[in-house]
Design an enzyme around this catalytic site. Structure first.
Site, PDB file in Angstrom:
ATOM      1  N   ASP A 277       0.833  -1.190   0.000  1.00 23.42           N
ATOM      2  CA  ASP A 277       0.000   0.000   0.000  1.00 23.42           C
ATOM      3  C   ASP A 277       0.875   1.251   0.000  1.00 23.42           C
ATOM      4  O   ASP A 277       1.396   1.664   1.042  1.00 23.42           O
ATOM      5  CB  ASP A 277      -0.910  -0.026   1.232  1.00 23.42           C
ATOM      6  CG  ASP A 277      -1.969   1.066   1.227  1.00 23.42           C
ATOM      7  OD1 ASP A 277      -1.767   2.081   0.540  1.00 23.42           O
ATOM      8  OD2 ASP A 277      -2.987   0.907   1.920  1.00 23.42           O
ATOM      9  N   HIS A 375      19.457  13.694 -14.766  1.00 19.95           N
ATOM     10  CA  HIS A 375      18.044  13.334 -14.862  1.00 19.95           C
ATOM     11  C   HIS A 375      17.531  13.522 -16.282  1.00 19.95           C
ATOM     12  O   HIS A 375      16.862  12.642 -16.843  1.00 19.95           O
ATOM     13  CB  HIS A 375      17.231  14.188 -13.892  1.00 19.95           C
ATOM     14  CG  HIS A 375      15.758  13.931 -13.948  1.00 19.95           C
ATOM     15  ND1 HIS A 375      15.175  12.841 -13.348  1.00 19.95           N
ATOM     16  CD2 HIS A 375      14.756  14.615 -14.544  1.00 19.95           C
ATOM     17  CE1 HIS A 375      13.874  12.870 -13.565  1.00 19.95           C
ATOM     18  NE2 HIS A 375      13.593  13.940 -14.294  1.00 19.95           N
TER      19      HIS A 375
END
Length: 426
Positions: A277, A375
Protein backbone atom coordinates in the site's frame (compact mmCIF):
# COMPACT_ATOMS: atom_id res chain seq x y z
CA UNK A 1 22.41 -20.21 -4.97
CA UNK A 2 22.92 -16.77 -3.35
CA UNK A 3 22.00 -13.65 -5.28
CA UNK A 4 24.70 -11.66 -7.01
CA UNK A 5 23.50 -8.06 -7.32
CA UNK A 6 26.57 -6.89 -9.25
CA UNK A 7 25.46 -7.24 -12.88
CA UNK A 8 27.74 -5.14 -15.04
CA UNK A 9 26.34 -3.52 -18.17
CA UNK A 10 22.72 -4.47 -17.54
CA UNK A 11 21.53 -1.33 -19.30
CA UNK A 12 23.22 -2.39 -22.55
CA UNK A 13 20.85 -5.33 -23.08
CA UNK A 14 17.29 -5.65 -24.34
CA UNK A 15 14.50 -5.98 -21.76
CA UNK A 16 14.22 -9.70 -22.53
CA UNK A 17 17.97 -10.21 -22.08
CA UNK A 18 17.94 -8.20 -18.86
CA UNK A 19 15.18 -10.38 -17.44
CA UNK A 20 17.23 -13.50 -18.14
CA UNK A 21 20.35 -11.96 -16.58
CA UNK A 22 18.42 -10.83 -13.50
CA UNK A 23 16.88 -14.29 -13.05
CA UNK A 24 20.35 -15.82 -13.31
CA UNK A 25 21.77 -13.31 -10.83
CA UNK A 26 18.97 -14.12 -8.37
CA UNK A 27 19.49 -17.87 -8.79
CA UNK A 28 16.01 -18.35 -10.26
CA UNK A 29 14.63 -20.17 -13.25
CA UNK A 30 13.80 -17.63 -15.94
CA UNK A 31 10.15 -18.75 -15.85
CA UNK A 32 9.88 -17.62 -12.19
CA UNK A 33 9.85 -14.03 -13.42
CA UNK A 34 7.47 -14.49 -16.36
CA UNK A 35 4.88 -12.27 -14.68
CA UNK A 36 7.23 -9.31 -15.10
CA UNK A 37 6.65 -9.60 -18.85
CA UNK A 38 3.67 -7.95 -20.49
CA UNK A 39 2.20 -11.24 -21.67
CA UNK A 40 1.99 -12.91 -18.25
CA UNK A 41 1.29 -10.04 -15.89
CA UNK A 42 -2.01 -8.97 -14.39
CA UNK A 43 -4.98 -9.91 -16.57
CA UNK A 44 -8.23 -7.96 -16.81
CA UNK A 45 -10.04 -10.88 -15.19
CA UNK A 46 -7.62 -10.89 -12.25
CA UNK A 47 -7.89 -7.12 -11.89
CA UNK A 48 -11.66 -7.47 -11.68
CA UNK A 49 -11.19 -9.42 -8.44
CA UNK A 50 -8.84 -6.84 -6.88
CA UNK A 51 -10.89 -3.63 -7.16
CA UNK A 52 -14.40 -2.71 -8.25
CA UNK A 53 -15.75 -1.35 -11.57
CA UNK A 54 -12.66 -2.50 -13.47
CA UNK A 55 -12.45 -1.23 -17.07
CA UNK A 56 -8.75 -1.60 -17.84
CA UNK A 57 -5.14 -1.65 -16.68
CA UNK A 58 -2.31 0.88 -16.58
CA UNK A 59 1.24 -0.29 -17.11
CA UNK A 60 4.08 1.03 -14.95
CA UNK A 61 7.67 0.21 -15.91
CA UNK A 62 9.48 -2.17 -13.55
CA UNK A 63 13.25 -1.79 -13.44
CA UNK A 64 15.79 -3.70 -11.36
CA UNK A 65 18.28 -1.91 -9.12
CA UNK A 66 21.67 -3.62 -8.86
CA UNK A 67 24.69 -3.47 -6.54
CA UNK A 68 22.74 -3.67 -3.27
CA UNK A 69 24.17 -5.50 -0.27
CA UNK A 70 21.74 -5.30 2.67
CA UNK A 71 22.62 -6.83 6.04
CA UNK A 72 25.28 -8.92 4.34
CA UNK A 73 23.00 -10.29 1.61
CA UNK A 74 23.00 -9.27 -2.03
CA UNK A 75 19.57 -8.25 -3.37
CA UNK A 76 18.32 -7.50 -6.87
CA UNK A 77 15.53 -5.01 -6.30
CA UNK A 78 12.42 -4.50 -8.48
CA UNK A 79 11.28 -0.87 -8.66
CA UNK A 80 8.00 0.20 -10.27
CA UNK A 81 8.15 3.86 -11.32
CA UNK A 82 7.44 6.14 -14.26
CA UNK A 83 10.30 8.55 -13.40
CA UNK A 84 13.58 8.31 -15.34
CA UNK A 85 16.89 8.14 -13.43
CA UNK A 86 15.42 6.61 -10.27
CA UNK A 87 16.58 3.02 -10.86
CA UNK A 88 19.96 4.05 -12.23
CA UNK A 89 20.55 6.49 -9.36
CA UNK A 90 19.74 3.89 -6.69
CA UNK A 91 22.04 1.35 -8.35
CA UNK A 92 24.89 3.86 -8.54
CA UNK A 93 24.52 4.89 -4.90
CA UNK A 94 24.50 1.23 -3.84
CA UNK A 95 27.77 0.73 -5.71
CA UNK A 96 29.34 3.56 -3.71
CA UNK A 97 28.37 1.83 -0.46
CA UNK A 98 29.29 -1.69 -1.54
CA UNK A 99 32.99 -1.66 -0.62
CA UNK A 100 32.09 -0.43 2.88
CA UNK A 101 29.69 -3.31 3.57
CA UNK A 102 26.58 -1.95 1.91
CA UNK A 103 23.52 -1.16 4.02
CA UNK A 104 22.83 -2.29 7.58
CA UNK A 105 19.37 -2.09 9.08
CA UNK A 106 17.46 -2.46 12.32
CA UNK A 107 13.75 -2.94 12.97
CA UNK A 108 11.52 -2.23 15.94
CA UNK A 109 8.95 -4.95 15.20
CA UNK A 110 5.73 -5.75 13.32
CA UNK A 111 3.44 -3.65 15.53
CA UNK A 112 0.43 -1.74 14.20
CA UNK A 113 -1.95 0.44 16.22
CA UNK A 114 -5.74 0.58 16.03
CA UNK A 115 -7.53 3.63 17.46
CA UNK A 116 -10.95 3.62 19.13
CA UNK A 117 -12.44 7.08 19.67
CA UNK A 118 -14.55 7.51 22.82
CA UNK A 119 -16.91 10.50 22.89
CA UNK A 120 -18.90 12.30 25.59
CA UNK A 121 -17.11 10.83 28.60
CA UNK A 122 -18.28 12.72 31.70
CA UNK A 123 -14.99 12.15 33.50
CA UNK A 124 -12.34 11.60 30.78
CA UNK A 125 -9.44 10.90 33.14
CA UNK A 126 -11.50 8.51 35.24
CA UNK A 127 -12.65 6.82 32.02
CA UNK A 128 -9.02 6.44 30.96
CA UNK A 129 -8.18 4.64 34.20
CA UNK A 130 -11.24 2.39 33.94
CA UNK A 131 -10.24 1.31 30.43
CA UNK A 132 -6.66 0.61 31.53
CA UNK A 133 -8.02 -1.52 34.38
CA UNK A 134 -9.88 -3.61 31.78
CA UNK A 135 -6.71 -4.18 29.73
CA UNK A 136 -6.62 -7.97 29.95
CA UNK A 137 -10.30 -8.33 29.11
CA UNK A 138 -9.97 -6.04 26.09
CA UNK A 139 -6.89 -7.88 24.80
CA UNK A 140 -8.59 -11.27 25.15
CA UNK A 141 -11.61 -10.05 23.22
CA UNK A 142 -9.39 -8.63 20.47
CA UNK A 143 -7.42 -11.86 20.12
CA UNK A 144 -10.60 -13.92 19.79
CA UNK A 145 -11.05 -12.25 16.39
CA UNK A 146 -7.87 -13.71 14.85
CA UNK A 147 -6.81 -17.04 16.35
CA UNK A 148 -4.55 -17.73 13.33
CA UNK A 149 -2.52 -14.59 13.99
CA UNK A 150 -2.23 -15.54 17.66
CA UNK A 151 -1.10 -19.06 16.72
CA UNK A 152 1.72 -17.51 14.66
CA UNK A 153 2.97 -15.60 17.70
CA UNK A 154 1.21 -12.34 16.93
CA UNK A 155 -1.95 -10.67 18.14
CA UNK A 156 -2.97 -7.84 20.46
CA UNK A 157 -0.56 -7.45 23.37
CA UNK A 158 -1.15 -4.03 24.93
CA UNK A 159 -3.39 -0.97 25.09
CA UNK A 160 -2.72 2.65 25.86
CA UNK A 161 -5.30 5.38 26.51
CA UNK A 162 -5.02 9.13 25.98
CA UNK A 163 -7.20 12.07 26.94
CA UNK A 164 -7.11 14.29 23.87
CA UNK A 165 -8.22 17.95 23.99
CA UNK A 166 -10.07 18.88 20.76
CA UNK A 167 -12.21 21.79 19.58
CA UNK A 168 -15.19 19.44 20.09
CA UNK A 169 -14.22 18.83 23.71
CA UNK A 170 -12.06 16.23 25.44
CA UNK A 171 -12.01 12.82 23.79
CA UNK A 172 -10.65 9.54 25.13
CA UNK A 173 -8.56 7.66 22.57
CA UNK A 174 -7.74 3.99 23.03
CA UNK A 175 -4.74 2.54 21.20
CA UNK A 176 -4.72 -1.22 20.64
CA UNK A 177 -1.21 -2.52 19.93
CA UNK A 178 -1.13 -5.56 17.65
CA UNK A 179 1.79 -7.66 16.43
CA UNK A 180 0.72 -8.40 12.85
CA UNK A 181 3.74 -10.56 11.94
CA UNK A 182 4.29 -10.70 8.15
CA UNK A 183 1.07 -8.93 7.16
CA UNK A 184 0.63 -5.23 6.51
CA UNK A 185 -2.02 -5.60 9.18
CA UNK A 186 -4.84 -3.23 8.27
CA UNK A 187 -7.55 -5.89 8.05
CA UNK A 188 -6.47 -7.60 11.27
CA UNK A 189 -6.32 -4.48 13.42
CA UNK A 190 -9.51 -2.98 11.97
CA UNK A 191 -11.42 -6.19 12.71
CA UNK A 192 -10.13 -6.17 16.28
CA UNK A 193 -10.97 -2.50 16.77
CA UNK A 194 -14.54 -2.98 15.64
CA UNK A 195 -14.95 -6.03 17.88
CA UNK A 196 -13.75 -4.35 21.08
CA UNK A 197 -15.49 -1.01 20.51
CA UNK A 198 -18.88 -2.05 22.04
CA UNK A 199 -17.18 -3.31 25.20
CA UNK A 200 -15.09 -0.14 25.45
CA UNK A 201 -18.29 1.90 25.18
CA UNK A 202 -19.83 -0.13 28.02
CA UNK A 203 -16.82 0.37 30.27
CA UNK A 204 -16.72 4.09 29.46
CA UNK A 205 -20.48 4.47 29.96
CA UNK A 206 -20.76 6.36 26.70
CA UNK A 207 -20.30 5.82 22.94
CA UNK A 208 -17.47 5.18 20.51
CA UNK A 209 -17.12 6.61 17.02
CA UNK A 210 -14.08 5.84 14.84
CA UNK A 211 -12.55 2.37 15.06
CA UNK A 212 -9.62 2.09 12.64
CA UNK A 213 -5.88 1.69 12.35
CA UNK A 214 -3.49 4.63 12.24
CA UNK A 215 -0.99 4.88 9.41
CA UNK A 216 1.37 6.65 11.78
CA UNK A 217 3.15 3.34 12.35
CA UNK A 218 5.73 4.60 14.83
CA UNK A 219 5.98 1.20 16.53
CA UNK A 220 7.04 -0.32 13.20
CA UNK A 221 10.20 1.65 12.41
CA UNK A 222 12.96 0.56 10.08
CA UNK A 223 16.40 2.17 10.22
CA UNK A 224 19.05 1.98 7.50
CA UNK A 225 22.69 3.07 7.58
CA UNK A 226 25.45 3.07 4.97
CA UNK A 227 28.93 4.46 4.40
CA UNK A 228 29.40 6.00 0.96
CA UNK A 229 32.95 6.25 -0.38
CA UNK A 230 34.06 9.89 -0.59
CA UNK A 231 36.24 9.34 -3.66
CA UNK A 232 33.45 7.62 -5.56
CA UNK A 233 31.14 10.49 -4.60
CA UNK A 234 33.55 12.94 -6.27
CA UNK A 235 35.90 13.88 -3.46
CA UNK A 236 35.93 15.59 -0.08
CA UNK A 237 34.23 18.76 -1.30
CA UNK A 238 31.24 16.86 -2.66
CA UNK A 239 30.94 14.98 0.65
CA UNK A 240 31.07 18.28 2.57
CA UNK A 241 28.44 19.79 0.31
CA UNK A 242 26.10 16.83 0.81
CA UNK A 243 26.44 17.32 4.58
CA UNK A 244 25.54 20.99 4.11
CA UNK A 245 22.57 20.08 1.91
CA UNK A 246 21.40 17.58 4.53
CA UNK A 247 21.58 20.23 7.25
CA UNK A 248 19.47 22.54 5.04
CA UNK A 249 16.77 19.84 4.76
CA UNK A 250 16.80 19.22 8.51
CA UNK A 251 16.30 22.92 9.25
CA UNK A 252 13.89 24.03 6.52
CA UNK A 253 10.52 22.38 5.79
CA UNK A 254 10.46 23.78 2.25
CA UNK A 255 13.68 21.94 1.42
CA UNK A 256 12.66 18.93 3.54
CA UNK A 257 9.57 18.33 1.40
CA UNK A 258 11.70 17.85 -1.73
CA UNK A 259 14.47 16.04 0.15
CA UNK A 260 11.93 13.52 1.44
CA UNK A 261 10.31 13.24 -1.99
CA UNK A 262 13.67 11.92 -3.20
CA UNK A 263 13.59 9.29 -0.47
CA UNK A 264 10.04 8.33 -1.44
CA UNK A 265 11.10 7.92 -5.09
CA UNK A 266 12.94 4.82 -3.94
CA UNK A 267 10.59 3.67 -1.19
CA UNK A 268 7.37 3.97 -3.19
CA UNK A 269 8.88 2.20 -6.21
CA UNK A 270 9.65 -0.94 -4.19
CA UNK A 271 6.39 -0.77 -2.24
CA UNK A 272 4.43 -0.61 -5.51
CA UNK A 273 6.45 -3.38 -7.19
CA UNK A 274 5.69 -5.74 -4.30
CA UNK A 275 1.97 -4.98 -4.23
CA UNK A 276 1.99 -3.11 -0.94
CA UNK A 277 0.00 0.00 0.00
CA UNK A 278 1.91 3.04 -1.29
CA UNK A 279 -0.51 5.53 0.26
CA UNK A 280 -0.23 4.00 3.74
CA UNK A 281 3.57 4.00 3.59
CA UNK A 282 3.73 7.56 2.28
CA UNK A 283 1.33 8.81 4.97
CA UNK A 284 3.38 7.09 7.65
CA UNK A 285 6.69 8.47 6.42
CA UNK A 286 5.48 12.05 6.09
CA UNK A 287 3.82 11.96 9.51
CA UNK A 288 7.12 10.69 10.94
CA UNK A 289 8.90 13.63 9.31
CA UNK A 290 6.63 15.94 11.34
CA UNK A 291 6.81 13.99 14.62
CA UNK A 292 8.47 16.86 16.50
CA UNK A 293 5.74 19.28 15.43
CA UNK A 294 7.86 20.63 12.59
CA UNK A 295 8.34 18.94 9.21
CA UNK A 296 11.98 17.91 8.70
CA UNK A 297 14.26 15.53 6.81
CA UNK A 298 13.84 11.80 7.32
CA UNK A 299 17.56 11.21 6.73
CA UNK A 300 20.87 12.69 7.85
CA UNK A 301 24.34 12.71 6.27
CA UNK A 302 27.61 13.29 8.10
CA UNK A 303 31.30 12.44 7.63
CA UNK A 304 33.16 9.72 9.50
CA UNK A 305 36.76 9.79 10.73
CA UNK A 306 38.03 8.66 7.31
CA UNK A 307 36.19 11.41 5.46
CA UNK A 308 33.57 9.10 3.98
CA UNK A 309 29.89 9.98 4.05
CA UNK A 310 27.63 8.22 6.56
CA UNK A 311 23.93 8.22 5.70
CA UNK A 312 21.14 7.26 8.10
CA UNK A 313 17.40 6.97 7.59
CA UNK A 314 14.51 6.12 9.94
CA UNK A 315 11.02 5.51 8.56
CA UNK A 316 7.82 3.68 9.58
CA UNK A 317 7.14 0.94 7.02
CA UNK A 318 3.83 -0.90 7.26
CA UNK A 319 4.47 -3.53 4.59
CA UNK A 320 3.80 -7.24 4.41
CA UNK A 321 4.05 -10.42 2.41
CA UNK A 322 0.67 -11.87 3.38
CA UNK A 323 -2.67 -10.94 1.84
CA UNK A 324 -3.79 -8.05 -0.34
CA UNK A 325 -2.35 -7.35 -3.77
CA UNK A 326 0.95 -8.93 -2.75
CA UNK A 327 -0.74 -12.33 -3.04
CA UNK A 328 -3.32 -11.48 -5.72
CA UNK A 329 -1.08 -9.69 -8.24
CA UNK A 330 1.21 -11.97 -10.29
CA UNK A 331 3.76 -9.23 -10.94
CA UNK A 332 3.99 -8.51 -7.21
CA UNK A 333 4.56 -12.21 -6.58
CA UNK A 334 7.36 -12.26 -9.15
CA UNK A 335 8.92 -9.18 -7.54
CA UNK A 336 8.94 -10.87 -4.14
CA UNK A 337 10.58 -13.95 -5.67
CA UNK A 338 13.24 -11.78 -7.24
CA UNK A 339 13.94 -10.06 -3.93
CA UNK A 340 14.21 -13.37 -2.10
CA UNK A 341 12.73 -11.93 1.11
CA UNK A 342 10.84 -14.22 3.47
CA UNK A 343 9.61 -11.87 6.19
CA UNK A 344 8.06 -8.41 6.46
CA UNK A 345 11.17 -7.32 8.32
CA UNK A 346 13.42 -8.28 5.39
CA UNK A 347 11.14 -6.47 2.96
CA UNK A 348 11.11 -3.34 5.11
CA UNK A 349 14.90 -3.44 5.35
CA UNK A 350 15.20 -3.54 1.56
CA UNK A 351 12.76 -0.64 1.17
CA UNK A 352 14.58 1.54 3.69
CA UNK A 353 17.94 0.82 2.08
CA UNK A 354 16.62 1.82 -1.34
CA UNK A 355 15.15 5.01 0.13
CA UNK A 356 18.53 5.95 1.60
CA UNK A 357 20.36 5.13 -1.64
CA UNK A 358 17.91 7.19 -3.67
CA UNK A 359 18.30 10.12 -1.28
CA UNK A 360 22.09 9.99 -1.45
CA UNK A 361 21.99 9.93 -5.24
CA UNK A 362 19.74 12.99 -5.39
CA UNK A 363 21.83 14.93 -2.87
CA UNK A 364 25.01 14.07 -4.78
CA UNK A 365 23.51 15.20 -8.07
CA UNK A 366 22.44 18.49 -6.51
CA UNK A 367 25.79 19.07 -4.82
CA UNK A 368 27.99 17.99 -7.72
CA UNK A 369 26.32 18.90 -11.00
CA UNK A 370 22.72 20.02 -10.53
CA UNK A 371 19.78 17.65 -10.77
CA UNK A 372 18.90 18.30 -14.40
CA UNK A 373 22.05 17.08 -16.14
CA UNK A 374 21.81 13.41 -15.21
CA UNK A 375 18.04 13.33 -14.86
CA UNK A 376 17.31 14.94 -18.21
CA UNK A 377 19.86 12.79 -20.03
CA UNK A 378 18.01 9.69 -18.85
CA UNK A 379 14.73 11.45 -19.56
CA UNK A 380 15.72 11.92 -23.21
CA UNK A 381 14.33 8.57 -24.31
CA UNK A 382 10.94 9.47 -22.82
CA UNK A 383 11.05 12.81 -24.64
CA UNK A 384 11.89 11.05 -27.91
CA UNK A 385 8.95 8.68 -27.49
CA UNK A 386 6.65 11.60 -26.63
CA UNK A 387 7.71 13.25 -29.89
CA UNK A 388 6.44 10.23 -31.81
CA UNK A 389 9.65 8.27 -32.39
CA UNK A 390 9.25 4.56 -33.09
CA UNK A 391 11.16 1.95 -31.08
CA UNK A 392 13.97 1.82 -33.65
CA UNK A 393 14.20 5.64 -33.74
CA UNK A 394 14.20 6.46 -30.02
CA UNK A 395 17.89 5.81 -29.40
CA UNK A 396 19.11 8.07 -32.19
CA UNK A 397 16.68 10.88 -31.42
CA UNK A 398 17.58 10.73 -27.72
CA UNK A 399 21.29 10.84 -28.47
CA UNK A 400 20.86 13.87 -30.75
CA UNK A 401 18.79 15.95 -28.31
CA UNK A 402 21.27 15.17 -25.51
CA UNK A 403 24.19 16.19 -27.72
CA UNK A 404 22.37 19.42 -28.65
CA UNK A 405 21.53 20.03 -24.96
CA UNK A 406 17.93 20.65 -25.98
CA UNK A 407 16.01 17.85 -24.28
CA UNK A 408 12.61 19.12 -25.28
CA UNK A 409 9.74 17.56 -27.21
CA UNK A 410 9.69 20.23 -29.92
CA UNK A 411 13.40 19.73 -30.65
CA UNK A 412 12.94 15.96 -30.67
CA UNK A 413 10.22 16.43 -33.29
CA UNK A 414 12.60 18.48 -35.44
CA UNK A 415 15.29 15.78 -35.21
CA UNK A 416 12.75 13.06 -35.96
CA UNK A 417 11.53 14.93 -39.03
CA UNK A 418 15.12 15.29 -40.27
CA UNK A 419 15.81 11.57 -39.78
CA UNK A 420 12.67 10.53 -41.59
CA UNK A 421 13.27 12.99 -44.41
CA UNK A 422 16.78 11.62 -44.81
CA UNK A 423 15.56 8.05 -44.97
CA UNK A 424 12.87 9.04 -47.46
CA UNK A 425 15.41 10.65 -49.78
CA UNK A 426 17.57 7.52 -49.99
Amino acid sequence: MPTNSRISGLRDHTPQERLALVAEGAGLEASALDALGTESGLSLAQADHIIENVVGLIGVPVGVATNFTIDGTDRLIPMATEEPSVVAAASNAARMARDHGGFTTSYTGDVMIAQIQVLDAVDPHGTRFALLEARDEVLALANEQDPMLVSLGGGAFDISVRVLPTRAGAQVIVHLHVDVRDAMGANAVNTMAEAIAPRIAEIAGTRTLLRILTNKADLRLTRARAVFDAELLGGAQVADDIVAASAFAEADPYRAATHNKGIMNGITAVVLATGNDTRAVEAGCHSHAARTGRYSALSQFEKDADGNLVGTLEVPLAVGLVGGATRAHPTAQASVKLLGVETARELASVIAAVGLAQNLAACRALAAEGIQRGHMTLHARTVAASAGADVDEIGEVAARIVADRKIRVEHAREILAELRAGRGSV
